[in-house]
Write an enzyme that holds these catalytic residues in place. Structure first.
Site, PDB file in Angstrom:
ATOM      1  CG  ASP A  34      -2.049   0.966   1.155  1.00 53.78           C
ATOM      2  OD1 ASP A  34      -2.054   1.786   0.222  1.00 53.78           O
ATOM      3  OD2 ASP A  34      -2.945   0.914   2.009  1.00 53.78           O
ATOM      4  CG  ASP A  35       0.070   4.775  -0.089  1.00 52.69           C
ATOM      5  OD1 ASP A  35      -0.765   4.394  -0.936  1.00 52.69           O
ATOM      6  OD2 ASP A  35      -0.197   5.620   0.788  1.00 52.69           O
ATOM      7  CB  CYS A  73      -5.546   2.524  -2.295  1.00 51.95           C
ATOM      8  SG  CYS A  73      -6.462   3.546  -1.162  1.00 51.95           S
ATOM      9  NE  ARG A  77      -6.178  -1.080  -2.023  1.00 48.36           N
ATOM     10  CZ  ARG A  77      -5.218  -1.764  -1.387  1.00 48.36           C
ATOM     11  NH1 ARG A  77      -5.424  -3.030  -1.070  1.00 48.36           N
ATOM     12  NH2 ARG A  77      -4.081  -1.192  -1.069  1.00 48.36           N
ATOM     13  CE  LYS A 126      -6.384   0.239   1.565  1.00 46.91           C
ATOM     14  NZ  LYS A 126      -5.440   1.345   1.321  1.00 46.91           N
ATOM     15  CG  HIS A 128      -9.882   1.268   0.868  1.00 45.21           C
ATOM     16  ND1 HIS A 128      -8.789   2.096   0.864  1.00 45.21           N
ATOM     17  CD2 HIS A 128     -10.940   2.057   1.213  1.00 45.21           C
ATOM     18  CE1 HIS A 128      -9.156   3.319   1.194  1.00 45.21           C
ATOM     19  NE2 HIS A 128     -10.466   3.326   1.407  1.00 45.21           N
ATOM     20  CB  SER A 151      -6.494   3.405   4.485  1.00 51.47           C
ATOM     21  OG  SER A 151      -6.503   3.385   3.078  1.00 51.47           O
ATOM     22  CG  HIS A 234      -1.923   4.044   3.781  1.00 53.44           C
ATOM     23  ND1 HIS A 234      -2.398   4.786   4.850  1.00 53.44           N
ATOM     24  CD2 HIS A 234      -2.605   4.481   2.696  1.00 53.44           C
ATOM     25  CE1 HIS A 234      -3.320   5.625   4.422  1.00 53.44           C
ATOM     26  NE2 HIS A 234      -3.457   5.466   3.117  1.00 53.44           N
ATOM     27  CG  ASP A 286      -2.165   0.806  -3.192  1.00 54.70           C
ATOM     28  OD1 ASP A 286      -0.990   1.243  -3.131  1.00 54.70           O
ATOM     29  OD2 ASP A 286      -3.029   1.094  -2.352  1.00 54.70           O
ATOM     30  CG  ASN A 287      -1.453   4.362  -4.556  1.00 52.98           C
ATOM     31  OD1 ASN A 287      -2.522   3.989  -4.078  1.00 52.98           O
ATOM     32  ND2 ASN A 287      -0.472   4.819  -3.782  1.00 52.98           N
ATOM     33  CE  LYS A 304      -2.418   7.600  -1.298  1.00 53.65           C
ATOM     34  NZ  LYS A 304      -2.503   7.187   0.123  1.00 53.65           N
TER      35      LYS A 304
END
Length: 479
Positions: A34-35, A73, A77, A126, A128, A151, A234, A286-287, A304
C-alpha cells in the site's frame, strides 16, 4: 454389487478428470503493498532499503518496469477485482467511511472466477472497496477474510459491525463504550467479525504473514488463490519491534524491509510444502509513494495521487519456477487490470463476455517469450471520473489540471489576481529517453499530441457510454 462397482468407477473417473483438469494450473499469491513506490525496492534502484527476498523473486522470475495502476488505492483494487477501469465500475476515487457506495454485487470478480474453477480463495489484509457489510470481500468470491475494511488511517462506524465474543479492546476502549461512539479507529476483522479494536498496527505484517501461511498449508492439497493486501507502507507507519530501526530510511524503510521478510517467509513455506514449482507469486503496489512520508518514485516524477509516472507506475515482480524464465525483464506496458483475464485463463476459466473487460491476457509476457509484446494499444491515465492522459508506445500525452504558481501580491495588483489558479497543463513526453518527464516535446511534435489527444477523448467518450455503477448501501438509499 454391480451398482457399487459402477459408483466406484464413476468416482475414480471424476477424481481422474479433476486431477487432469487441475494439472498445470498454478496456485496464485498476489502481494499488494500500500503506497510503495517505484524507488522503494533495491531491485528497482533503492540504495537505503534492503529487499533481498523480493530481489530474489526478480532474479528467479520476471521484473516489469512499465506496470500501471491507478494513482490512489480503491480504484486500483476495483480494477484488480473486475479487470476493468475503475471508473467503468463506479469506483473513481478513494472510498472513505462517509461514502455509502462500494463494489457492486453484479460485478464478476477475480476470486469468483477462480472459485468457479475449484480454487480456495482468501484475502488477507486490506479490502477498501466499500465499508458496509454488503460490500465486504465474503460477498465477492472470497472464502476467508482476515484484515481491515479500508486504510489503516481510516476510522469506521462501530454500530454497523459485529463483534466477536472474545474481541480484544485496546487503548481504553470497552464493548459498551465503543458502541456509544459515532466512530472508532481501524479494526482488525475476521470473516466480517471485529476481533480487535483498535488493531495493533505494529503487528499487521506479522499477523498477515502467519495467516497467509496457515491458509496455504490448510489448502495445500487443492488449488488456492491468496490476495495479500498489506497495510504498509501507508501512514501511519508501523513495524514490529524486530524491524524498527532496521533500514537506512527510517520507519518507512523499516516497514518495507518487514514486507520483504514476509515475502521470504511465504516463499520458504511454499518450498517446504512442495508447492514452489506450482505457485505463481506476484509482488506489486496499489499506487505510487507518499513522497512526503519517506516514499520514493526513484527515477520517476510525481507520486501518489498524480498521473505523472511516479503516481501510477509501480514495481511488478512475478515468480513461477519452471514457467517464468529466471532473470526475465520487460518494459512492455501492462496494467493491474490484466491480472483478471490472465489468471482466469491460467486457471482454466473463461473471462466474462457479457461486459467490457479492459484488462488483457499477459500470459505470453509472464512466460518470458522473447517476442511477447504488450496487448494494449494504449494505456490510459485515469483520475477521478476523468482521463488525464494516454500512452501509446513510448509517447505519453497528458492534459491535467494543476495549480499555477502563486503570484507575489503587490500594492498595484488586485488581490483576486494574486491567488493561485488552476490551469490545464498540456505535455508530451517520449518515455524511452525521458522517463523522468522533464522535456515537454509538444511544441516540437504538435501532430503527435493532437492525434493522441483525439484518441484519449474518444476513449473517455466510450467510457462514459458504458458505465457499470457502484452499489449503494441499502440503509442509505433514498425512497
Amino acid at each position: 454389487m454391480r451398482t457399487i462397482v459402477a459408483i466406484t468407477f464413476v468416482c475414480l473417473f471424476v477424481a481422474q478428470v479433476c486431477a487432469e483438469s487441475s494439472e498445470g494450473r498454478p496456485n496464485v499469491v498476489v502481494i499488494l503493498a500500500d503506497d510503495l513506490g517505484y524507488g522503494d525496492l533495491s531491485c528497482y534502484g533503492a540504495e537505503d532499503i534492503s529487499t533481498p527476498n523480493i530481489d530474489r523473486m526478480a532474479t528467479e522470475g520476471a521484473k516489469f518496469s512499465s506496470f500501471y495502476v491507478s494513482s490512489v488505492c480503491s480504484p486500483t483494487r476495483a480494477s484488480l477485482m473486475t479487470g476493468s477501469h475503475s471508473t467503468r465500475v463506479g469506483i473513481g476515487g478513494v472510498l472513505f467511511p462517509r461514502n455509502n457506495h462500494g463494489l457492486n454485487s453484479d460485478e464478476i470478480t477475480l476470486p469468483e472466477l477462480l472459485k468457479n474453477q475449484g480454487y480456495a480463495t482468501a484475502i488477507i489484509g486490506k479490502w477498501h472497496l466499500g465499508n458496509e457489510d454488503m460490500f465486504q470481500p465474503l460477498n465477492h468470491g472470497f472464502d476467508y477474510w482476515y484484515g481491515t475494511p479500508s486504510s489503516n488511517s481510516q476510522f469506521y462506524y462501530p454500530t454497523i459491525k459485529k463483534y466477536a465474543a472474545d474481541c480484544v479492546f485496546r487503548e481504553g476502549f470497552t464493548r459498551e463504550g465503543i458502541l456509544k461512539r459515532e466512530t472508532a479507529a481501524c479494526p482488525l476483522i475476521e470473516d466480517n467479525i471485529v476481533i480487535e479494536v483498535p488493531a495493533d498496527q505494529t503487528q499487521f505484517t506479522q499477523r498477515y504473514t502467519r495467516e497467509t501461511i496457515r491458509f496455504i498449508t490448510q489448502n495445500k492439497d487443492k488449488s488456492f488463490f491468496v490476495y495479500l493486501g498489506h497495510n504498509m507502507p501507508h501512514i501511519p507507519l508501523h513495524a514490529s519491534e524486530k524491524f524498527v530501526g532496521s533500514s537506512k530510511r527510517g520507519i518507512y524503510g523499516d516497514t518495507i524491509q518487514e514486507l520483504d521478510w514476509s515475502t521470504g517467509e511465504i516463499l520458504r513455506a511454499l518450498k517446504e510444502l512442495g508447492l514452489d514449482q506450482n505457485t505463481l507469486v506476484i509482488f506489486t503496489s496499489d499506487n505510487g509513494p507518499n513522497t512526503g512520508k519517506g516514499g520514493s518514485a526513484g527515477v520517476l516524477k510525481g507520486g501518489k495521487g498524480s498521473t505523472l509516472e511516479g503516481g501510477v507506475r509501480v514495481p511488478f515482480v512475478a515468480r513461477w519456477p519452471g514457467t517464468i524464465p529466471a532473470g526475465t525483464e520487460f518494459d512492455e506496458a501492462i496494467t493491474g487490470m490484466d491480472l483478471l483475464p490472465t489468471l482466469t485463463k491460467l486457471a482454466g476459466g473463461e473471462v466474462p463476455d457479457d461486459r467490457v473487460i479492459d484488462g488483457k491476457d499477459i500470459g505470453s509476457l509472464l512466460a518470458g517469450k522473447p517476442d511477447a509484446k504488450s496487448p494494449h494499444e494504449a494505456i490510459y491515465y485515469l483520475r477521478g471520473r476523468g482521463v488525464d492522459g494516454i500512452r501509446v508506445g513510448d509517447w505519453k500525452y497528458r492534459m491535467a489540471t494543476d495549480k499555477a504558481p502563486k503570484v507575489k501580491k503587490s500594492k498595484k495588483q488586485p488581490a483576486a489576481e494574486s491567488q493561485s489558479k488552476k490551469v490545464s497543463v498540456e505535455t508530451l513526453y517520449n518515455l524511452s529517453d525521458d522517463i523522468g518527464e522533464q522535456k515537454n516535446l509538444i511544441a516540437k511534435h504538435p501532430d503527435i499530441a493532437a492525434r493522441m489527444k483525439k484518441q484519449m477523448e474518444a476513449f473517455h467518450k466510450e467510457l462514459r457510454k458504458k458505465p457499470r455503477p457502484a452499489a449503494v448501501a441499502e440503509s442509505t438509499k433514498q425512497d
